[in-house]
Structures are given as C-alpha cells and as structure tokens.
Design a protein around this motif. Structure first.
Motif, PDB file in Angstrom:
ATOM      1  N   GLY A  44       6.685 -17.903  86.196  1.00 25.78           N
ATOM      2  CA  GLY A  44       5.808 -18.883  86.832  1.00 25.78           C
ATOM      3  C   GLY A  44       4.566 -18.235  87.403  1.00 25.78           C
ATOM      4  O   GLY A  44       3.461 -18.758  87.273  1.00 25.78           O
ATOM      5  N   GLY A  45       4.734 -17.062  88.057  1.00 25.36           N
ATOM      6  CA  GLY A  45       3.587 -16.351  88.607  1.00 25.36           C
ATOM      7  C   GLY A  45       2.624 -15.898  87.531  1.00 25.36           C
ATOM      8  O   GLY A  45       1.399 -16.004  87.691  1.00 25.36           O
ATOM      9  N   ALA A  46       3.158 -15.389  86.404  1.00 28.38           N
ATOM     10  CA  ALA A  46       2.301 -14.935  85.302  1.00 28.38           C
ATOM     11  C   ALA A  46       1.508 -16.091  84.701  1.00 28.38           C
ATOM     12  O   ALA A  46       0.309 -15.966  84.418  1.00 28.38           O
ATOM     13  N   MET A  47       2.172 -17.232  84.509  1.00 28.05           N
ATOM     14  CA  MET A  47       1.467 -18.403  83.971  1.00 28.05           C
ATOM     15  C   MET A  47       0.382 -18.862  84.930  1.00 28.05           C
ATOM     16  O   MET A  47      -0.709 -19.265  84.510  1.00 28.05           O
ATOM     17  N   LEU A  48       0.673 -18.790  86.220  1.00 30.89           N
ATOM     18  CA  LEU A  48      -0.310 -19.222  87.205  1.00 30.89           C
ATOM     19  C   LEU A  48      -1.508 -18.288  87.222  1.00 30.89           C
ATOM     20  O   LEU A  48      -2.661 -18.744  87.308  1.00 30.89           O
ATOM     21  N   VAL A  49      -1.277 -16.976  87.123  1.00 38.14           N
ATOM     22  CA  VAL A  49      -2.388 -16.021  87.068  1.00 38.14           C
ATOM     23  C   VAL A  49      -3.292 -16.331  85.882  1.00 38.14           C
ATOM     24  O   VAL A  49      -4.526 -16.370  86.007  1.00 38.14           O
ATOM     25  N   ARG A  50      -2.685 -16.585  84.721  1.00 44.71           N
ATOM     26  CA  ARG A  50      -3.483 -16.871  83.522  1.00 44.71           C
ATOM     27  C   ARG A  50      -4.336 -18.126  83.712  1.00 44.71           C
ATOM     28  O   ARG A  50      -5.496 -18.170  83.322  1.00 44.71           O
ATOM     29  N   GLU A  51      -3.747 -19.161  84.327  1.00 41.43           N
ATOM     30  CA  GLU A  51      -4.480 -20.405  84.520  1.00 41.43           C
ATOM     31  C   GLU A  51      -5.610 -20.237  85.541  1.00 41.43           C
ATOM     32  O   GLU A  51      -6.716 -20.745  85.346  1.00 41.43           O
ATOM     33  N   LEU A  52      -5.329 -19.520  86.618  1.00 46.51           N
ATOM     34  CA  LEU A  52      -6.329 -19.392  87.677  1.00 46.51           C
ATOM     35  C   LEU A  52      -7.494 -18.493  87.273  1.00 46.51           C
ATOM     36  O   LEU A  52      -8.570 -18.567  87.866  1.00 46.51           O
ATOM     37  N   GLU A  53      -7.278 -17.626  86.263  1.00 46.63           N
ATOM     38  CA  GLU A  53      -8.381 -16.803  85.767  1.00 46.63           C
ATOM     39  C   GLU A  53      -9.514 -17.665  85.217  1.00 46.63           C
ATOM     40  O   GLU A  53     -10.664 -17.248  85.168  1.00 46.63           O
ATOM     41  N   ARG A  54      -9.176 -18.880  84.811  1.00 49.84           N
ATOM     42  CA  ARG A  54     -10.171 -19.771  84.206  1.00 49.84           C
ATOM     43  C   ARG A  54     -10.803 -20.716  85.219  1.00 49.84           C
ATOM     44  O   ARG A  54     -11.593 -21.576  84.861  1.00 49.84           O
ATOM     45  N   SER A  55     -10.389 -20.601  86.457  1.00 50.17           N
ATOM     46  CA  SER A  55     -10.869 -21.531  87.474  1.00 50.17           C
ATOM     47  C   SER A  55     -11.966 -20.899  88.320  1.00 50.17           C
ATOM     48  O   SER A  55     -11.847 -19.750  88.747  1.00 50.17           O
ATOM     49  N   PRO A  56     -13.033 -21.630  88.584  1.00 52.10           N
ATOM     50  CA  PRO A  56     -14.083 -21.105  89.464  1.00 52.10           C
ATOM     51  C   PRO A  56     -13.688 -21.159  90.934  1.00 52.10           C
ATOM     52  O   PRO A  56     -14.383 -20.613  91.783  1.00 52.10           O
ATOM     53  N   ASP A  57     -12.550 -21.823  91.233  1.00 52.54           N
ATOM     54  CA  ASP A  57     -12.163 -22.038  92.628  1.00 52.54           C
ATOM     55  C   ASP A  57     -11.277 -20.934  93.183  1.00 52.54           C
ATOM     56  O   ASP A  57     -11.171 -20.783  94.400  1.00 52.54           O
ATOM     57  N   TRP A  58     -10.617 -20.167  92.296  1.00 52.36           N
ATOM     58  CA  TRP A  58      -9.635 -19.198  92.756  1.00 52.36           C
ATOM     59  C   TRP A  58      -9.894 -17.823  92.150  1.00 52.36           C
ATOM     60  O   TRP A  58     -10.385 -17.703  91.034  1.00 52.36           O
ATOM     61  N   ARG A  59      -9.487 -16.804  92.878  1.00 53.67           N
ATOM     62  CA  ARG A  59      -9.523 -15.434  92.369  1.00 53.67           C
ATOM     63  C   ARG A  59      -8.255 -14.729  92.842  1.00 53.67           C
ATOM     64  O   ARG A  59      -8.067 -14.481  94.030  1.00 53.67           O
ATOM     65  N   VAL A  60      -7.356 -14.450  91.910  1.00 53.98           N
ATOM     66  CA  VAL A  60      -6.077 -13.832  92.250  1.00 53.98           C
ATOM     67  C   VAL A  60      -6.311 -12.356  92.590  1.00 53.98           C
ATOM     68  O   VAL A  60      -6.803 -11.597  91.745  1.00 53.98           O
ATOM     69  N   VAL A  61      -5.971 -11.967  93.807  1.00 54.28           N
ATOM     70  CA  VAL A  61      -6.178 -10.580  94.223  1.00 54.28           C
ATOM     71  C   VAL A  61      -4.894  -9.769  94.153  1.00 54.28           C
ATOM     72  O   VAL A  61      -4.927  -8.542  94.270  1.00 54.28           O
ATOM     73  N   GLY A  62      -3.755 -10.433  93.964  1.00 51.86           N
ATOM     74  CA  GLY A  62      -2.504  -9.705  93.844  1.00 51.86           C
ATOM     75  C   GLY A  62      -1.311 -10.618  94.016  1.00 51.86           C
ATOM     76  O   GLY A  62      -1.451 -11.817  94.284  1.00 51.86           O
ATOM     77  N   LEU A  63      -0.124 -10.017  93.845  1.00 50.01           N
ATOM     78  CA  LEU A  63       1.120 -10.760  93.957  1.00 50.01           C
ATOM     79  C   LEU A  63       2.097  -9.982  94.834  1.00 50.01           C
ATOM     80  O   LEU A  63       1.962  -8.769  95.010  1.00 50.01           O
ATOM     81  N   VAL A  64       3.089 -10.698  95.363  1.00 45.63           N
ATOM     82  CA  VAL A  64       4.206 -10.056  96.048  1.00 45.63           C
ATOM     83  C   VAL A  64       5.494 -10.650  95.493  1.00 45.63           C
ATOM     84  O   VAL A  64       5.528 -11.815  95.080  1.00 45.63           O
ATOM     85  N   ASP A  65       6.540  -9.835  95.458  1.00 46.87           N
ATOM     86  CA  ASP A  65       7.817 -10.273  94.902  1.00 46.87           C
ATOM     87  C   ASP A  65       8.903  -9.363  95.463  1.00 46.87           C
ATOM     88  O   ASP A  65       8.690  -8.158  95.615  1.00 46.87           O
ATOM     89  N   ASP A  66      10.067  -9.926  95.760  1.00 48.50           N
ATOM     90  CA  ASP A  66      11.152  -9.130  96.320  1.00 48.50           C
ATOM     91  C   ASP A  66      11.866  -8.268  95.286  1.00 48.50           C
ATOM     92  O   ASP A  66      12.723  -7.451  95.651  1.00 48.50           O
ATOM     93  N   ASP A  67      11.548  -8.437  94.006  1.00 49.08           N
ATOM     94  CA  ASP A  67      12.138  -7.611  92.953  1.00 49.08           C
ATOM     95  C   ASP A  67      11.475  -6.227  92.959  1.00 49.08           C
ATOM     96  O   ASP A  67      10.308  -6.074  92.585  1.00 49.08           O
ATOM     97  N   ARG A  68      12.233  -5.207  93.382  1.00 54.36           N
ATOM     98  CA  ARG A  68      11.672  -3.860  93.505  1.00 54.36           C
ATOM     99  C   ARG A  68      11.179  -3.311  92.164  1.00 54.36           C
ATOM    100  O   ARG A  68      10.291  -2.449  92.146  1.00 54.36           O
TER     101      ARG A  68
END
Length: 633
Positions: free
Chosen positions: A152-176
């Motif tokens: 879900g996070g990967a799909m969201l990053v791909r979608e937001l790359e095309r948006s002028p409203d958002w800029r993904v600066v990073g992710l956090v996840d409890d999976d080490r």
C-alpha cells in the motif's frame, strides 16, 4: 477491433524488434564484425521470424494497454510474444538446410535482445512521458511522511509522485528488514516510534497512514505520535478497495476518530443468517433511525422477500425509502408510517403483510432528555410500544421477535435505561407464556456516529471553534460501529432459541475526555485553541456503563463476540400488572414514573438531582460533595 494511428506505430516498433534482435545476435556472435558469408542465413531467418513475431504480438494482446501505464501485465504480454518467436527460431534452426548452420548462440541471444527492445522501449517511453508530465512537480508540494512501507505504501508513493500537492520525503515501518532501504527512491527511516524525529528533520507537517489492515492499536500509536509532533494525519484506502477499482490509491482523506476507535472486522455465519432471512417478510420498527436503518441495509444483503419499514418520522422514512430506490432498487420495500403504541395501525400491518421476523428498534434513547419532563413518554414508547408490537407478533405467528436493547438497561440510573430493562422483561414474560414466536433481546453500547451520539456533537463544537463540552473527566463509554452492531444483531437472532438476552463484545471502554482531545488534535487544533469544559454529569447519566447487572451471569456462544445473559425470571402476573400501569390515563409525573420503575426494576437507582456546576478556564468546578454524589449515582 479498431486501430488508431498510435497503435499502428507501436505495431511497427514491435516489427523492428526481430530485425534488431536477429542482426545484433550475429554481431555479438562474431565480435561486432558483420558476417557477410551468413547473408543467406540472415535473410532466410528474417523471412520466417518477422511474420511469426507479428502474429505473436497480436496473439499476446500487446496493444490493449497504454505505454504511459506500462507495468507488469504488459511485461507478461511481451514475454508471451517473445516465447512464441523463440519457438519459431528453434524450429527454423532445426529445419534450415543451407550451406552454413545457424550459430547456436543466436538461440540464446535472440530472445534476450527481443525482450530488451520491446520491454525496454516501453519503459523508456513511460519514463520520458512521466518526466514530461510530472517531472516539473519534483521538489514541489507539501512534504509528507508515509507510515507503512508495504504494498500500500509503495502504491501510494507512486501515485503521489504525480501530484503537485504532495512530496514524499520518506517512510516509517516497524518491519526492521525495511529500515535503511528505499521504496521507489524514498528512504525508510526506521520504525513508527521515529515518526516525530522524521517529521521534525524533514520539515513535514502531513502524515499518511498506508496500513489499512494494521491493528487499531498500531494506527492509534502512529496517529498519536504524528498529532503530538504537530502533523495533520490522513489515511489511505485499503488495498482491496484499490484492487477492485472502487477507489484510487490516491483517494486519501483526513483520519477520523472512527478510524482510531475502529474494531476488528466482524465475521458472521452468513449461511446461518441467510437461512433465517432468505425469502422472508421482515418488519423493522424504528427503521429510520441509525440502528434501524443499518439493520434494513444488512437485511437486504441476505435476500429477504419483503422489507417492511415502520417509522414514526415522515422524513426519516422518506430518506430511507429514497436510499433503497437509488442503491438497492431490486429489494421490495414497504414504507409504513406509524407509531409503535398505535394498536390499530400495528394490527393492520400484521394482518396485511404477516411479517415472519420482527426487529424492534423503535425507542426513545436520549438519557437526559427522557429524564426530565418526558419520563412518562419514555415509559409508554419504550415499554408499551414493545408490548404492543410483541403481542401482535405473537398473535399473528411471527417466527422471531428481536428487541434492540442497550447497556444502559444494566443497573440503570436513568429512566431510559430502566424502561429498556422493563422492555426486556416484557419480552421474557411473553416468551414464558408460550407460543410459536421466539423472543430474543440484544444489548450493546454506543454506536459510532449514531444520531445524538457524542462524536457528531464534538465535531460540531470543534467546527464552531469550541468549547468541547464533556460531562466528567473520568466518564467512560463503550463504542462500536453501526454496521458491526447490526451484523451482530442478525447473528444473535439466528442463534437464539427463545428468551435469551444477548450481549455484544464491546471491547474496552473509552474515556470521553481522551476522545475529545484526540478529536481536537485530529482537526488540526490544540487544547489551547479549543478548550475542553467539564460540566458535570447530566440527569440520569452514569460515570461508567456496565454490560451485566449484579444478579446476572453469562454463558458463551459459538460466536466469540456474543454471550448470553442468565437473567432473573419474571413474575407470573407481571404482564397484567404492567399493562394496567402503562394504560392508565396520563399525564404521570416524572417522580411517579421513577417510583413505579423502582418497583418493576429493583436494580434501578433513580436520579435524584445534583448540585449545579460552574466552569472556570475550561474545567468544571463542582460544589463540595457534588463529586461524591455524582459517583455514587
């Protein structure tokens, strides 16, 4: 199939692929020296390979997708076409009888070069188009941190790359295993506990939760950390909704308090419930209310034969009928205006439509409103209405009668709760009298977003700029979602054998003051912006709700979220005495109603009034001794 000019160009591009692959395979075989002596082999090979490759491309369906959206399905089609072309090459090598044998290395190089040309061309085109369309958006938009580095996070990053409203600066996840890695070029900084530091270091003021299937406790922890760091929190839709096409992954929305109070998804025995409901005529009283309306929607899922919508509010009945007309036009509904205390109307409905199942959700439920100046109306609506509907159901041979009750019927301190307990006792007495109708009762607590519940009230107060009013700093309530409550009511109804009181697993109680604080923060404010005022318990309110009375015990059922209450029996002459009291000529004072209810419901402790409160700087201050009185009620 119609072809466009662009499709023809793509087809010509793919026809160049075998020429390229065949020629370069020979160049590689002979160290980039053109083998003039192999001209006859090269020409013969192209005569065979080009037309077969053209057929393979059409057979593989390569021209269904758009190159700008080239992805894994397109690669699979390319590989199917290459596989057929490679088989053609194997056949050519085996059957060709020229002066020179075809180099065996070409059988390895040819398919590799085909894939490089066809798949590589599509990838390069997509990269070019995306850069042209969206490349200018890089480093623009609001910086955002995504919680969840899964699919879900990967799909969201791909979608937001095309948006002028958002800029993904990073992710956090409890999976080490994901820490220190990248998701489509965006770093995974660490676990969810690092969220405040990431928000501060990356100057992000927005967080998106991309883990819809995660446990509520994890989402609550992430939201709390984000809100405390001053970020606005959003949530992404679930993968199932995205995959089914119902919503886009980019359809993010602000996180709502319902998401943090959310409970695990209910699983009911649909086969058992369906067998009870399929093809039956079902009557729902109070159909226009929150629970009644959701019950109607859930009932429609199970193929009821006819759905009778009984409601006293004209507008609520109209709105529900319109909803069915727009969303489930195939369901046969009968909108019926009427009052559950109206014996003649009830008799008419049962005589004409002969309902086989009755779900009685009609009731007055607002505790303080029913406590003062309306106690007699609460008794008549909640008890007399139940008695008259239930007796009609029994007289006309309905299979089941299900009473929607409340946790406020347990050790009640208010008229509403006492009248609902009296309604339960009425159904118990009718069941004990015998007959073909099974009577079942289902208790549960507050439902999220229901009419008159605290959450819509807090939302309205926040929208007005506050203050948010809470009765007591320690007050707690149980919450569940409307669909969950409705589904468990149906499950309980299908399991009942008659006379049982079911209680639903309400989970852990929620402190209302904490609920108010979370709603303020999720709305983007602090408690300095919007104050919380404690105004004292209202007439008839408890500090903590209960699910069992002192004299009751429970037994397990096959469903983990349902238990059956062992309740005390009802006296033999109960119904005759109750009917005489309810059918007396009014008006009857609040005090007289409370005195009578004490006799009917021994565990009822009437509200006796409490001293007034004064509010200072957002905190309610009670006169001496008032707190003890509030807690003791």
């Amino acid at each position: 199939m119609k072809t466009s000019h662009r499709t023809n160009l793509v087809f010509l591009f793919d026809l160049v692929a075998p020429v390229f692959a065949w020629a370069v395979a020979f160049l590689l075989r002979f160290n980039f020296e053109w083998p003039y002596w192999y001209h006859s082999v090269i020409v013969a090979g192209l005569v065979v390979l080009v037309p077969i490759h053209a057929f393979a491309c059409l057979w593989a369906g390569l021209y269904r997708g758009l190159w700008i959206f080239a992805s894994l399905p397109d690669l699979k089609r390319v590989l199917r076409a290459v596989a057929m072309s490679s088989l053609a090459l194997v056949a050519f090598v085996a059957l060709y009888r020229g002066d020179l044998a075809t180099p065996r290395s070409t059988m390895v190089l040819y398919p590799m070069l085909l894939v490089a040309w066809m798949a590589g061309g599509r990838v390069v085109y997509r990269m070019f188009k995306e850069h042209r369309l969206y490349g200018g958006l890089i480093a623009q938009g609001k910086p955002v941190v995504i919680v969840g580095a899964g699919r879900g996070g990967a799909m969201l990053v791909r979608e937001l790359e095309r948006s002028p409203d958002w800029r993904v600066v990073g992710l956090v996840d409890d999976d080490r295993n994901k820490w220190g890695r990248e998701v489509l070029g965006c770093p995974v900084f660490g676990g969810i506990d690092r969220l405040p530091q990431v928000i501060e270091s990356e100057k992000a003021r927005h967080v998106i939760l991309a883990m819809p299937s995660a446990a509520t406790a994890i989402k609550r922890r992430a939201a709390d950390l984000a809100v405390q760091a001053g970020a606005h929190v959003f949530t992404a839709p679930g993968l199932e909704d995205v995959m089914s096409g119902r919503v886009a992954i980019s359809a993010i929305r602000p996180l709502e308090i319902d998401d943090l109070l959310g409970r695990e998804e209910v699983e009911i025995d649909t086969g058992h419930v369906g067998a009870m409901l399929s093809g039956k005529t079902v009557l729902v009283t109070g159909a226009g209310g929150s629970i009644g309306g959701e019950l109607c929607r859930q009932l429609a899922r199970f193929g009821v034969g006819r759905l009778l919508l009984f409601e006293s509010s004209e507008y609520a009945l109209y709105a529900l009928a319109e909803w069915f007309s727009a969303n489930l036009p195939g369901v046969e509904i009968v909108p019926l205006a009427g009052d559950v205390k109206d014996s003649e109307r009830l008799e008419e409905v049962f005589a004409v439509y002969r309902p086989q199942l009755v779900f009685h959700a009609a009731a007055y439920k607002h505790v303080p409103l029913m406590e003062v100046r309306n106690a007699w109306q609460a008794a008549r609506n909640n008890v007399l209405g139940t008695l008259r509907v239930a007796e009609c159901a029994q007289r006309w041979g309905a299979e089941r009668f299900v009473l929607i009750s409340t946790d406020k019927a347990v050790n009640p301190t208010n008229v509403m709760g006492a009248t609902k307990r009296l309604a339960e006792m009425t159904c118990q007495a009718l069941h004990a009298r015998g007959g073909s109708t099974q009577f079942e009762m289902v208790r549960f607590g507050n439902v999220l977003g229901s009419t008159g519940s605290v959450i819509p009230k807090f939302q309205a107060q926040i929208a007005r700029g506050g203050p948010v009013t809470v009765t007591d700093p320690e007050i707690t309530r149980y919450f569940m979602s409307i669909p969950e409550a409705a589904q468990l009511v149906l499950q309980a109804a299908s399991m009942g054998e008659g006379g049982e009181i079911f209680i639903l697993d309400m989970g852990e109680p929620v402190k209302i003051a904490d609920l108010a604080r979370n709603m303020i923060r999720l709305s983007g404010y602090t408690e300095e912006d919007i104050r919380i005022e404690f105004r004292g318990l209202r007439p008839g309110e408890k500090l903590h709700e209960e699910l069992l009375a002192d004299a009751e015990a429970t037994i397990e059922t096959p469903h983990p979220k349902l238990r059956v209450v062992r309740s005390r029996p009802v006296a033999d002459n109960f119904l005759e005495q109750l009917r005489a009291w309810l059918e007396q000529k009014g008006p009857v004072s609040d005090e007289a109603v409370r005195l009578a209810l004490v006799n009917w419901v021994p565990e009822y402790t009437p509200y006796e009034g409490r001293p007034g409160l004064r509010v200072v700087a957002g905190t309610a201050v009670q006169p001496p001794g008032a707190r003890g009185a509030a807690r003791g009620a």
